[in-house]
Design a protein around this motif. Structure first.
Motif, short mmCIF file in Angstrom:
data_model
loop_
_atom_site.label_atom_id
_atom_site.label_comp_id
_atom_site.label_asym_id
_atom_site.label_seq_id
_atom_site.Cartn_x
_atom_site.Cartn_y
_atom_site.Cartn_z
N GLY A 127 13.14 7.25 13.05
CA GLY A 127 12.90 5.89 12.37
C GLY A 127 11.93 5.93 11.55
O GLY A 127 11.64 5.70 10.40
N LEU A 128 10.66 6.17 12.26
CA LEU A 128 9.15 6.30 11.48
C LEU A 128 9.32 7.25 10.42
O LEU A 128 8.58 7.04 9.41
CB LEU A 128 8.29 6.66 12.61
CG LEU A 128 7.94 5.37 13.70
CD1 LEU A 128 7.03 5.95 14.56
CD2 LEU A 128 7.74 4.15 13.10
N VAL A 129 9.96 8.51 10.58
CA VAL A 129 9.78 9.60 9.63
C VAL A 129 10.57 8.96 8.42
O VAL A 129 10.25 9.22 7.19
CB VAL A 129 10.26 10.86 10.17
CG1 VAL A 129 10.50 11.88 9.16
CG2 VAL A 129 9.22 11.20 11.13
N LEU A 130 11.63 8.49 8.75
CA LEU A 130 12.33 8.21 7.64
C LEU A 130 11.96 6.75 6.74
O LEU A 130 11.95 6.78 5.58
CB LEU A 130 13.83 7.62 8.11
CG LEU A 130 14.96 8.39 8.53
CD1 LEU A 130 16.30 7.87 8.83
CD2 LEU A 130 15.38 9.51 7.28
N TYR A 131 11.26 6.11 7.53
CA TYR A 131 10.57 4.68 6.71
C TYR A 131 9.28 5.51 6.07
O TYR A 131 9.14 4.75 4.84
CB TYR A 131 9.89 3.99 7.93
CG TYR A 131 9.38 2.77 7.79
CD1 TYR A 131 10.18 1.57 7.45
CD2 TYR A 131 7.92 2.53 7.26
CE1 TYR A 131 9.76 0.12 6.89
CE2 TYR A 131 7.57 1.22 6.89
CZ TYR A 131 8.37 0.12 6.77
OH TYR A 131 7.80 -1.08 6.48
N ILE A 132 8.62 6.26 6.36
CA ILE A 132 7.49 6.82 5.82
C ILE A 132 8.07 7.35 4.49
O ILE A 132 7.43 7.67 3.35
CB ILE A 132 6.57 7.84 6.38
CG1 ILE A 132 5.93 6.81 7.84
CG2 ILE A 132 5.44 8.43 5.60
CD1 ILE A 132 5.03 7.64 8.84
N SER A 133 8.87 8.53 4.84
CA SER A 133 9.62 9.21 3.66
C SER A 133 10.25 8.32 2.57
O SER A 133 9.96 8.83 1.36
CB SER A 133 10.37 10.35 4.08
OG SER A 133 11.42 9.87 4.74
N SER A 134 10.97 7.40 2.75
CA SER A 134 11.37 6.54 1.72
C SER A 134 10.42 5.87 1.04
O SER A 134 10.46 5.71 -0.30
CB SER A 134 12.25 5.46 2.44
OG SER A 134 11.75 4.63 3.11
N ILE A 135 9.18 5.25 1.50
CA ILE A 135 8.27 4.90 0.89
C ILE A 135 7.33 5.94 0.17
O ILE A 135 7.05 5.47 -1.26
CB ILE A 135 7.03 4.10 1.73
CG1 ILE A 135 7.95 3.18 2.67
CG2 ILE A 135 5.87 3.42 1.19
CD1 ILE A 135 7.07 2.18 3.57
N ASN A 136 7.13 7.04 0.59
CA ASN A 136 6.51 8.09 -0.35
C ASN A 136 7.24 8.45 -1.64
O ASN A 136 6.62 8.79 -2.57
CB ASN A 136 6.16 9.25 0.69
CG ASN A 136 5.11 8.89 1.84
OD1 ASN A 136 4.18 7.93 1.43
ND2 ASN A 136 4.92 9.74 2.51
N ASP A 137 8.52 8.71 -1.43
CA ASP A 137 9.53 8.98 -2.47
C ASP A 137 9.41 7.91 -3.52
O ASP A 137 9.27 8.39 -4.74
CB ASP A 137 10.84 9.01 -2.08
CG ASP A 137 11.05 10.50 -1.07
OD1 ASP A 137 10.24 11.05 -1.26
OD2 ASP A 137 12.09 10.39 -0.50
N GLU A 138 9.16 6.74 -3.27
CA GLU A 138 9.34 5.68 -4.43
C GLU A 138 7.81 5.43 -4.91
O GLU A 138 7.69 5.28 -6.10
CB GLU A 138 9.63 4.12 -3.67
CG GLU A 138 11.02 4.13 -3.29
CD GLU A 138 11.91 4.39 -4.62
OE1 GLU A 138 11.70 3.76 -5.79
OE2 GLU A 138 13.17 4.96 -4.51
#
Length: 278
Positions: A148-159
């Motif tokens: 969940g933490l990896v998905l949270y960080i990656s989604s923010i970085n993509d935007e």
């Protein structure tokens, strides 16, 4: 020494599990995972004017500056919230972080189950398998949380990477203390899981060491005694069963008969045989 190390593992696994459960519970229930500030740069005096500032969690978004100042809105997972956001990229960030929400919830469920099983295993240490099961649940909880933490960080970085660069606008974001609590709970839960599995290995080794060999306490019945199982199975030992004659007893009876003198015939028979007829 072995008992001291087992006691230390028991205490440490309990403390680590309790702290991990507390931290992930606080992280899931609070709304300081992400803090964002957005505004414009004034060309006259190179000062910044904040247009919007907010902090968000898994369930709620709270605005601390801008048109929505002082308003907290629940994160809508099926409908669009009625809020005014400055740019589309900021709104997309709030949408994308929702994909990571199920994993912390599953992690919270796993760590609660592991904590309950671990305490039952400490209360009843003879059930060695409980320490192993709780360790597996602790490890699964940590893995679910880190996904969940990896998905949270990656989604923010993509935007953030897709955000247009404009010199008159500024955008700043950082992770809050709720995110730090979640990351810390991952380390604590993995530590509790490893110690629980190691505690299971020590308890299992101690049981195997002090367990007597089956040959030491298994009764061995003698074939030559009819009463060897009398006290083991009293209901089936009386009256004692009749035993047939063994081969040795039969051979001894035959040898006794052979050693005895032959019987003397009666005199009448000898006289009749000694006077043959002409």
């Amino acid at each position: 020494m072995s008992s001291c190390s087992s006691r230390a593992l028991t205490i440490l696994s309990t403390v680590f599990g309790a702290c991990g459960l507390l931290l992930v519970g606080v992280a899931v229930s609070t709304d300081y995972w992400l803090i964002m500030v957005e505004g414009i740069i004034l060309q006259q005096n190179q000062s910044m004017e904040v247009k919007m500032a907010l902090h968000s969690g898994l369930w709620r978004v709270c605005f601390v500056a801008g048109a929505e100042n002082g308003r907290c809105v629940a994160s809508e997972y099926f409908t669009e919230p009625d809020i005014e956001i400055t740019t589309e990229n900021t709104a997309n960030i709030l949408k994308m972080v929702r994909t990571a929400t199920p994993f912390p919830m599953v992690s919270l469920l796993f760590v609660f189950t592991a904590f309950v099983i671990s305490n039952i295993g400490h209360i009843r240490p003879q059930r060695t398998i409980l320490a192993f099961v709780s360790g597996i649940f602790f490890i699964l909880s940590g893995l679910s949380l880190v996904v969940g933490l990896v998905l949270y960080i990656s989604s923010i970085n993509d935007e953030v990477m897709n955000r247009p660069r404009e010199p008159e606008q500024f955008f700043n974001y950082h992770y809050g203390w709720s995110f730090a609590f979640a990351a810390s709970s991952f380390l604590l839960k993995e530590g509790a899981g490893v110690m629980s599995v190691y505690l299971f290995m020590k308890r299992y080794a101690e049981e195997e060491m002090y367990r007597p060999h089956p040959a030491l306490y298994r009764p061995r019945l003698s074939e030559s005694s009819d009463y060897s199982g009398q006290f083991l199975h009293p209901e089936a030992s009386w009256p004692p069963p009749k035993r047939g004659r063994s081969t040795s007893e039969a051979s001894s009876d035959i040898s006794i008969q052979l050693n005895q003198a032959p019987p003397v015939p009666p005199k009448n028979s000898l006289q009749g045989q000694g006077s043959p007829k002409c």
